[in-house]
Design an enzyme around this catalytic site. Sequence first.
Site, PDB file in Angstrom:
ATOM      1  N   TYR A  28      33.918  38.574  29.403  1.00 20.21           N
ATOM      2  CA  TYR A  28      34.924  37.625  29.900  1.00 20.21           C
ATOM      3  C   TYR A  28      34.318  36.679  30.931  1.00 20.21           C
ATOM      4  CZ  TYR A  28      39.013  35.816  32.350  1.00 20.21           C
ATOM      5  OH  TYR A  28      39.934  34.985  32.939  1.00 20.21           O
ATOM      6  N   GLU A  29      33.427  37.192  31.772  1.00 22.01           N
ATOM      7  CA  GLU A  29      32.793  36.382  32.820  1.00 22.01           C
ATOM      8  C   GLU A  29      31.558  35.638  32.328  1.00 22.01           C
ATOM      9  OE1 GLU A  29      32.262  38.898  36.261  1.00 22.01           O
ATOM     10  OE2 GLU A  29      34.385  38.701  36.805  1.00 22.01           O
ATOM     11  N   GLU A  89      35.187  45.564  43.959  1.00 20.80           N
ATOM     12  CA  GLU A  89      34.012  45.038  43.252  1.00 20.80           C
ATOM     13  C   GLU A  89      34.411  44.393  41.939  1.00 20.80           C
ATOM     14  OE1 GLU A  89      30.132  44.044  42.294  1.00 20.80           O
ATOM     15  OE2 GLU A  89      30.934  44.668  44.217  1.00 20.80           O
ATOM     16  N   TYR A  92      39.653  44.474  36.169  1.00 20.80           N
ATOM     17  CA  TYR A  92      39.719  43.990  34.794  1.00 20.80           C
ATOM     18  C   TYR A  92      40.892  44.630  34.081  1.00 20.80           C
ATOM     19  CZ  TYR A  92      38.500  42.982  29.966  1.00 20.80           C
ATOM     20  OH  TYR A  92      38.531  42.546  28.661  1.00 20.80           O
ATOM     21  N   VAL A  93      41.638  43.792  33.372  1.00 23.94           N
ATOM     22  CA  VAL A  93      42.687  44.261  32.468  1.00 23.94           C
ATOM     23  C   VAL A  93      42.409  43.603  31.128  1.00 23.94           C
ATOM     24  CG1 VAL A  93      45.158  44.299  31.973  1.00 23.94           C
ATOM     25  CG2 VAL A  93      44.366  44.567  34.329  1.00 23.94           C
ATOM     26  N   GLY A 101      52.087  43.755  33.949  1.00 21.98           N
ATOM     27  CA  GLY A 101      52.267  44.386  35.255  1.00 21.98           C
ATOM     28  C   GLY A 101      51.147  45.325  35.648  1.00 21.98           C
ATOM     29  N   GLY A 103      47.926  44.648  36.236  1.00 26.60           N
ATOM     30  CA  GLY A 103      47.119  44.083  37.319  1.00 26.60           C
ATOM     31  C   GLY A 103      47.802  44.303  38.664  1.00 26.60           C
ATOM     32  N   TYR A 137      46.186  35.685  42.350  1.00 31.30           N
ATOM     33  CA  TYR A 137      45.879  36.196  43.687  1.00 31.30           C
ATOM     34  C   TYR A 137      46.631  35.419  44.766  1.00 31.30           C
ATOM     35  CZ  TYR A 137      41.945  38.425  41.251  1.00 31.30           C
ATOM     36  OH  TYR A 137      41.172  39.151  40.395  1.00 31.30           O
TER      37      TYR A 137
END
Length: 170
Positions: A28-29, A89, A92-93, A101, A103, A137
């Site tokens: 994903y990153e 650190e 991830y979901v 919900g 996360g 966030y």
Amino acid sequence: MSSPPVIRAARPEDADDILQLIIDLAVYEKEPDAVKATPELLRKNLFGETPYAHALLAFPSAEAKKPVGLALYFFNYSTWTGRPGLYLEDLYVSPESRNTGLGKALFGALGRVARERNCARLDWSVLKWNAPSIAFYENTLRATQMSEWVGMRLDEEGIASLEKFALKSD
């Protein structure tokens, strides 16, 4: 009808599932080849004699066999507050479990850990391009960006090069 979602502390037998979630996060990153962790390293460093980090796993239901979410964290210390802090650190979901919900539930569990440990802060980093996470966030958790701070890192080679600055001992 399935049972509600479950968040629980990871156990040594979860090492393979934790690694898969770490790999999924790396994909994903946009860093699929960056993962060097192994189940053995995870067992040693999360559950060994000296655990360096801890993990929470998210399951969509009590019946689910595989986790769909991960929060991997460790404790640090703030000289300014004189108290420990919790550093997240990785969170991830899996894509199919986002917006369910989980996360929020992982953050709720992290908040509970931080309060139990008397942590003054909960810190984490997010990639600048990850707009959906940043929005979550800021808008949902009410987290604030640390815009005056820049992350710094030394890799293994950089750590080894620090030896040239060490004082000589007898």
